[in-house]
Scaffold this motif. Structure first.
Motif, PDB file in Angstrom:
ATOM      1  N   ASN A 217     -30.070 -14.809 -47.660  1.00 15.81           N
ATOM      2  CA  ASN A 217     -31.536 -14.633 -47.692  1.00 15.81           C
ATOM      3  C   ASN A 217     -32.303 -15.767 -47.036  1.00 15.81           C
ATOM      4  O   ASN A 217     -33.525 -15.848 -47.173  1.00 15.81           O
ATOM      5  CB  ASN A 217     -32.012 -14.458 -49.134  1.00 15.81           C
ATOM      6  N   ARG A 218     -31.604 -16.630 -46.276  1.00 16.96           N
ATOM      7  CA  ARG A 218     -32.298 -17.756 -45.643  1.00 16.96           C
ATOM      8  C   ARG A 218     -31.936 -17.921 -44.171  1.00 16.96           C
ATOM      9  O   ARG A 218     -32.303 -18.917 -43.557  1.00 16.96           O
ATOM     10  CB  ARG A 218     -31.981 -19.068 -46.389  1.00 16.96           C
ATOM     11  N   ILE A 219     -31.270 -16.953 -43.589  1.00 14.26           N
ATOM     12  CA  ILE A 219     -30.836 -17.094 -42.203  1.00 14.26           C
ATOM     13  C   ILE A 219     -31.664 -16.200 -41.276  1.00 14.26           C
ATOM     14  O   ILE A 219     -31.957 -15.043 -41.598  1.00 14.26           O
ATOM     15  CB  ILE A 219     -29.326 -16.798 -42.062  1.00 14.26           C
ATOM     16  N   LEU A 220     -32.045 -16.752 -40.135  1.00 12.22           N
ATOM     17  CA  LEU A 220     -32.765 -16.029 -39.100  1.00 12.22           C
ATOM     18  C   LEU A 220     -32.055 -16.236 -37.765  1.00 12.22           C
ATOM     19  O   LEU A 220     -31.256 -17.166 -37.608  1.00 12.22           O
ATOM     20  CB  LEU A 220     -34.209 -16.533 -38.986  1.00 12.22           C
ATOM     21  N   ILE A 221     -32.370 -15.364 -36.795  1.00 10.12           N
ATOM     22  CA  ILE A 221     -31.828 -15.522 -35.447  1.00 10.12           C
ATOM     23  C   ILE A 221     -32.972 -15.477 -34.438  1.00 10.12           C
ATOM     24  O   ILE A 221     -34.034 -14.906 -34.702  1.00 10.12           O
ATOM     25  CB  ILE A 221     -30.771 -14.449 -35.121  1.00 10.12           C
ATOM     26  N   GLU A 222     -32.729 -16.097 -33.298  1.00  6.76           N
ATOM     27  CA  GLU A 222     -33.759 -16.223 -32.264  1.00  6.76           C
ATOM     28  C   GLU A 222     -33.089 -16.380 -30.909  1.00  6.76           C
ATOM     29  O   GLU A 222     -31.884 -16.666 -30.828  1.00  6.76           O
ATOM     30  CB  GLU A 222     -34.631 -17.446 -32.534  1.00  6.76           C
ATOM     31  N   THR A 223     -33.891 -16.234 -29.845  1.00  5.08           N
ATOM     32  CA  THR A 223     -33.373 -16.538 -28.511  1.00  5.08           C
ATOM     33  C   THR A 223     -33.844 -17.897 -28.010  1.00  5.08           C
ATOM     34  O   THR A 223     -33.137 -18.565 -27.274  1.00  5.08           O
ATOM     35  CB  THR A 223     -33.803 -15.474 -27.480  1.00  5.08           C
ATOM     36  N   ASP A 224     -35.054 -18.323 -28.386  1.00  2.67           N
ATOM     37  CA  ASP A 224     -35.713 -19.484 -27.786  1.00  2.67           C
ATOM     38  C   ASP A 224     -35.803 -19.296 -26.268  1.00  2.67           C
ATOM     39  O   ASP A 224     -35.795 -20.253 -25.507  1.00  2.67           O
ATOM     40  CB  ASP A 224     -34.995 -20.791 -28.120  1.00  2.67           C
ATOM     41  N   SER A 225     -35.845 -18.030 -25.842  1.00  3.03           N
ATOM     42  CA  SER A 225     -35.927 -17.754 -24.408  1.00  3.03           C
ATOM     43  C   SER A 225     -37.220 -18.318 -23.825  1.00  3.03           C
ATOM     44  O   SER A 225     -38.221 -18.425 -24.533  1.00  3.03           O
ATOM     45  CB  SER A 225     -35.838 -16.240 -24.173  1.00  3.03           C
ATOM     46  N   PRO A 226     -37.138 -18.771 -22.572  1.00  2.00           N
ATOM     47  CA  PRO A 226     -36.114 -18.502 -21.550  1.00  2.00           C
ATOM     48  C   PRO A 226     -34.926 -19.455 -21.572  1.00  2.00           C
ATOM     49  O   PRO A 226     -34.145 -19.478 -20.612  1.00  2.00           O
ATOM     50  CB  PRO A 226     -36.903 -18.678 -20.257  1.00  2.00           C
ATOM     51  N   TYR A 227     -34.799 -20.233 -22.640  1.00  2.00           N
ATOM     52  CA  TYR A 227     -33.736 -21.245 -22.723  1.00  2.00           C
ATOM     53  C   TYR A 227     -32.555 -20.714 -23.538  1.00  2.00           C
ATOM     54  O   TYR A 227     -32.659 -19.744 -24.281  1.00  2.00           O
ATOM     55  CB  TYR A 227     -34.279 -22.516 -23.380  1.00  2.00           C
ATOM     56  N   LEU A 228     -31.408 -21.394 -23.411  1.00  2.00           N
ATOM     57  CA  LEU A 228     -30.283 -21.286 -24.330  1.00  2.00           C
ATOM     58  C   LEU A 228     -29.666 -19.900 -24.428  1.00  2.00           C
ATOM     59  O   LEU A 228     -29.370 -19.404 -25.507  1.00  2.00           O
ATOM     60  CB  LEU A 228     -30.717 -21.752 -25.743  1.00  2.00           C
ATOM     61  N   SER A 229     -29.443 -19.265 -23.304  1.00  2.00           N
ATOM     62  CA  SER A 229     -28.764 -17.969 -23.321  1.00  2.00           C
ATOM     63  C   SER A 229     -27.409 -18.080 -24.008  1.00  2.00           C
ATOM     64  O   SER A 229     -26.653 -19.034 -23.778  1.00  2.00           O
ATOM     65  CB  SER A 229     -28.558 -17.448 -21.902  1.00  2.00           C
TER      66      SER A 229
END
Length: 261
Positions: free
Chosen positions: A198-210
């Motif tokens: 219940n505390r984890i999220l995901i992201e791209t931080d695009s356009p960086y860090l593919s």
């Protein structure tokens, strides 16, 4: 899939001119909502225009540590009425402290960070925190405000398990980017396995860090699928179920993402 990219920069020069195509590719991969992160006065203006173009786009507004030299109370206070009157503004950020790239003096970074912490508390909006080589200073401030009810996420978390436990103790969320898929990210992968569901999220931080297998290419929200699948495998969970978990967490933290009942 029910994916939410909780952190990307569609305001970036690398992405802003191809918005319709980027959004369509994201939808095709199961991305249902995208949080577009503004980080200086110019991108704050642009993000407001961009979120009008698609029902899946939302935004957060703030001044990141790299651009803290542009911080003034007058500039910061322009955000308050926007956040109050636009339900597609779902948080304050990104804000924080960066001790690696000191593109703005640390004193100015701290002044900017503390001002937005107070504003977010007053607006009852979560914060999106940039933290690099500044755990002690960031955590000490978050701890004070968390006691008052402030919620938020440490975005693109790359810290230690001990640091992760500090933020979890304050009921903060931790978000993982494509970095977790890198071959040399063994310690970070262990942290990603540890974080409570219940505390984890995901992201791209695009356009960086593919993420792998797209490392080195310009990142965009559709690529979050690879990060989702990688972490799901780490945690021994079906990727569709993990997508649902992280989407639910995103809608819990960024409560304005939720559809009205």
């Amino acid at each position: 899939m029910q994916l939410i990219d909780t952190h990307c920069h569609l305001v970036s020069d690398k992405l802003k001119n191809n918005l319709p195509e980027i959004i369509e590719r994201a939808k095709a991969c199961g991305v249902q909502k995208i949080i577009n992160i503004a980080y200086d006065p110019a991108t704050i203006t642009l993000a407001q225009e961009q979120i009008k173009t698609s029902e899946i786009l939302y935004a957060t507004l703030g001044i990141q540590p790299h651009d803290a030299s542009q911080f003034t109370i007058e500039e910061a206070e322009k955000i308050r009425p926007i956040a109050l009157n636009n339900q597609k503004i779902v948080g304050i950020g990104e804000i924080g402290l960066d001790g690696h790239y000191t593109l703005s003096p640390m004193g100015k970074q701290i002044e900017c960070f503390e001002y937005f912490l107070q504003m977010a508390l007053e607006l009852n909006l979560p914060i999106v925190v940039h933290m690099r080589e500044t755990h002690t200073d960031v955590y000490s401030r978050i701890k004070q405000f968390a006691k008052k009810g402030l919620k938020g996420v440490i975005h693109c978390f790359t810290g230690t398990l001990s640091e992760a436990k500090d933020y979890l103790a304050e009921d903060f969320y931790l978000s993982f980017s494509g970095i977790v898929t890198f071959k040399n990210a063994i310690d970070l992968q262990e942290v990603a396995k540890y974080i409570p569901e219940n505390r984890i999220l995901i992201e791209t931080d695009s356009p960086y860090l593919s993420p792998v297998p797209l490392r080195g290419k310009t990142n965009e929200p559709s690529h979050i699928l690879h990060t989702c699948e990688f972490i799901a495998k780490l945690r021994n969970i079906n990727s569709e179920n993990f997508a649902k978990v992280t989407a639910h967490n995103a809608e819990t933290l960024f409560y304005r993402l939720r559809s009205p009942d």
